[in-house]
Enzyme design. Structure first.
Site, PDB file in Angstrom:
ATOM      1  N   LYS A 137       0.862  -1.175   0.000  1.00 52.09           N
ATOM      2  CA  LYS A 137       0.000   0.000   0.000  1.00 52.09           C
ATOM      3  C   LYS A 137       0.899   1.226   0.000  1.00 52.09           C
ATOM      4  CE  LYS A 137      -3.593   2.357   2.570  1.00 52.09           C
ATOM      5  NZ  LYS A 137      -4.568   2.249   3.657  1.00 52.09           N
TER       6      LYS A 137
ATOM      7  N   ARG B 284     -10.423  10.016   1.753  1.00 48.82           N
ATOM      8  CA  ARG B 284     -10.262  10.677   3.054  1.00 48.82           C
ATOM      9  C   ARG B 284     -11.314  11.758   3.249  1.00 48.82           C
ATOM     10  NH1 ARG B 284      -3.608  10.881   2.980  1.00 48.82           N
ATOM     11  NH2 ARG B 284      -3.355   8.612   2.985  1.00 48.82           N
TER      12      ARG B 284
ATOM     13  N   LYS C   4       1.504   9.809   6.001  1.00 45.18           N
ATOM     14  CA  LYS C   4       1.564   8.376   6.281  1.00 45.18           C
ATOM     15  C   LYS C   4       2.828   7.717   5.737  1.00 45.18           C
ATOM     16  CE  LYS C   4      -3.467   7.819   6.722  1.00 45.18           C
ATOM     17  NZ  LYS C   4      -4.623   6.912   6.478  1.00 45.18           N
TER      18      LYS C   4
ATOM     19  N   GLU D  14       7.390  -6.909   0.949  1.00 48.54           N
ATOM     20  CA  GLU D  14       6.194  -6.812   1.796  1.00 48.54           C
ATOM     21  C   GLU D  14       5.238  -7.984   1.534  1.00 48.54           C
ATOM     22  OE1 GLU D  14       5.245  -5.016   4.210  1.00 48.54           O
ATOM     23  OE2 GLU D  14       6.192  -3.056   4.168  1.00 48.54           O
TER      24      GLU D  14
ATOM     25  N   LYS E 293      -2.036  -1.479  -4.024  1.00 49.32           N
ATOM     26  CA  LYS E 293      -2.905  -0.306  -3.987  1.00 49.32           C
ATOM     27  C   LYS E 293      -2.079   0.957  -4.050  1.00 49.32           C
ATOM     28  CE  LYS E 293      -5.858   1.863  -0.625  1.00 49.32           C
ATOM     29  NZ  LYS E 293      -6.360   1.868   0.705  1.00 49.32           N
TER      30      LYS E 293
ATOM     31  N   SER F  57      -9.945   5.689  -4.790  1.00 50.82           N
ATOM     32  CA  SER F  57     -10.870   6.805  -4.976  1.00 50.82           C
ATOM     33  C   SER F  57     -10.371   7.829  -5.998  1.00 50.82           C
ATOM     34  CB  SER F  57     -11.121   7.484  -3.633  1.00 50.82           C
ATOM     35  OG  SER F  57      -9.907   7.909  -3.038  1.00 50.82           O
TER      36      SER F  57
ATOM     37  N   TYR G  61     -14.809   1.191  -7.213  1.00 51.10           N
ATOM     38  CA  TYR G  61     -16.090   1.870  -7.026  1.00 51.10           C
ATOM     39  C   TYR G  61     -16.968   1.749  -8.270  1.00 51.10           C
ATOM     40  CZ  TYR G  61     -13.416   3.587  -3.115  1.00 51.10           C
ATOM     41  OH  TYR G  61     -12.641   3.641  -1.982  1.00 51.10           O
TER      42      TYR G  61
HETATM   43  C1  PBG Z   1      -6.981   3.465   5.256  1.00 51.10           C
HETATM   44  C2  PBG Z   1      -7.465   3.229   3.872  1.00 51.10           C
HETATM   45  C3  PBG Z   1      -7.322   4.167   2.851  1.00 51.10           C
HETATM   46  C4  PBG Z   1      -7.938   3.627   1.737  1.00 51.10           C
HETATM   47  C5  PBG Z   1      -8.427   2.362   2.089  1.00 51.10           C
HETATM   48  N1  PBG Z   1      -8.107   2.122   3.428  1.00 51.10           N
HETATM   49  C6  PBG Z   1      -6.774   5.542   2.828  1.00 51.10           C
HETATM   50  C7  PBG Z   1      -5.561   5.920   3.525  1.00 51.10           C
HETATM   51  O1  PBG Z   1      -4.633   5.133   3.703  1.00 51.10           O
HETATM   52  O2  PBG Z   1      -5.519   7.073   3.917  1.00 51.10           O
HETATM   53  C8  PBG Z   1      -8.025   4.340   0.428  1.00 51.10           C
HETATM   54  C9  PBG Z   1      -8.979   3.843  -0.568  1.00 51.10           C
HETATM   55  C10 PBG Z   1      -9.285   4.797  -1.642  1.00 51.10           C
HETATM   56  O3  PBG Z   1      -8.650   5.864  -1.809  1.00 51.10           O
HETATM   57  O4  PBG Z   1     -10.228   4.487  -2.386  1.00 51.10           O
HETATM   58  N2  PBG Z   1      -6.656   2.433   6.048  1.00 51.10           N
END
Ligand code: PBG
Length: 327
Positions: free
Chosen positions: A200, A210, A222, A238, A253, A279, A318
């Protein structure tokens, strides 16, 4: 006509009709490859998410309706993301393992209604944390790894007790897969799967998500736990660690900007590989469609086909309902 030699090789022969193209097709995309992420909240009404046209924070009735539609198109799996009132957000994110909390209640509702629906839950603190971080934050701002493992295990257990089929840790703490596996097994949830968000990345493409959850970090970013977009070998590391710790499935991701990572990981492991079209990817495509700059249906399906071709077994998107309807 000048004497031009005829081409010996004519790849176009394999494209001359749809029937031939079907025989030559190397990967396929069906509704069964798609997982629908859904935003839920405590309110009863459905509230549109401004930066994600077509997506809403759903109340329970809206959730039932959307899952009904998704299932009617052949989507068999969903993942829930809770938007919590600020009053419920705490430094330790304790609402994350409240057995009467929003996620466990909705998991139970969905599983009672559709026992065959695959219900996936996200395991991380950010929607529950007053800091907007995925883990516990020290007074100096560091995100504490080992202290976070304990709360992630509580959260995963809470979801398993509610009936989740799959828990998906998205926090990127080291060692969380092994910790969650041992706690689940200790409580006889040996059949609950772990889908690890293994690679991730610290991505700008999570912005609309968010906003949807009001979960942006209140301070800092992060990058001490999510991965550097410059890296691919680290993704393999990982993934291998998570498989070694007992992950049943692994995830990359975001998806489209990271197709090389998907392809590399696919070559390294035999467990199912998922990709999350996040997203920001959704928003970019929707914005261009809404402006009439690209053609919605072919663009969406192409984006998903390319993620499959790169090596993803299934895709969190989505677009799941809409794409499944077209397929
Ligand atoms: C957080 C999480 C995130 C997403 C899924 N789980 C965002 C982040 O790490 O801030 C993002 C998914 C998306 O952007 O569609 N644990």
């Amino acid at each position: 006509m000048p004497d031009i030699p005829l081409p010996i090789h004519r790849p176009r022969r394999n494209r001359k009709s749809e029937a031939i193209r079907s025989l030559a097709r190397e990967s396929e995309l069906t509704a069964a490859h798609l997982v629908l992420p859904i935003f839920v909240h405590e309110d009863t009404d459905d509230v549109p998410i401004a930066s994600m046209p077509g997506c809403h924070r759903l109340g329970q009735a809206g959730l039932i309706e959307q899952v009904t539609i998704a299932r009617s198109h052949g989507v068999a799996a969903v993942v829930l993301f809770p938007a919590l009132a600020n009053a419920l957000k705490r430094p330790d994110g304790r609402e994350a393992w409240n057995p009467d909390g929003l996620v466990p209640r909705l998991v139970d509702t969905l599983k009672q209604r559709w026992p065959d629906l695959v219900v996936i839950t996200d395991v991380a603190l950010d929607p529950y944390s007053s800091d907007g971080h995925d883990g516990i934050v020290a007074p100096d701002g560091r995100i504490l790894n080992d202290e976070t493992l304990d709360v992630l295990c509580r959260q995963a257990l809470c979801h398993a007790r509610a009936g989740a089929d799959v828990v998906a840790p998205s926090d990127m703490m080291d060692g969380r897969v092994a910790a969650i596996r041992s706690v689940l097994d200790g409580e006889s949830f040996t059949d609950v799967s772990i889908l690890a968000y293994s690679a991730k990345y610290a991505s700008a493409f999570y912005g609309p998500f968010r906003e949807a959850l009001d979960s942006a970090p209140r301070h800092g970013d992060k990058r001490t736990y999510q991965m550097d977009p410059a890296n691919v070998r680290e993704a393999v590391r990982e993934v291998l660690l998570d498989v070694d710790e007992g992950a049943d499935m692994v995830m990359i991701k975001p998806a489209l900007p990271y197709l090389d990572v998907i392809a590399r990981v696919r070559g390294e492991v035999d467990v199912p590989v998922a990709a999350y079209q996040v997203s920001g990817e959704y928003t970019m495509i929707m914005a261009a469609c809404q402006n009439g700059w690209i053609d919605e249906q072919p663009a969406i399906l192409e984006s998903l086909r390319c993620i499959r071709r790169a090596g993803a077994d299934f895709i969190l998107t989505y677009f799941a309902s809409r794409a499944a309807a077209w397929l």
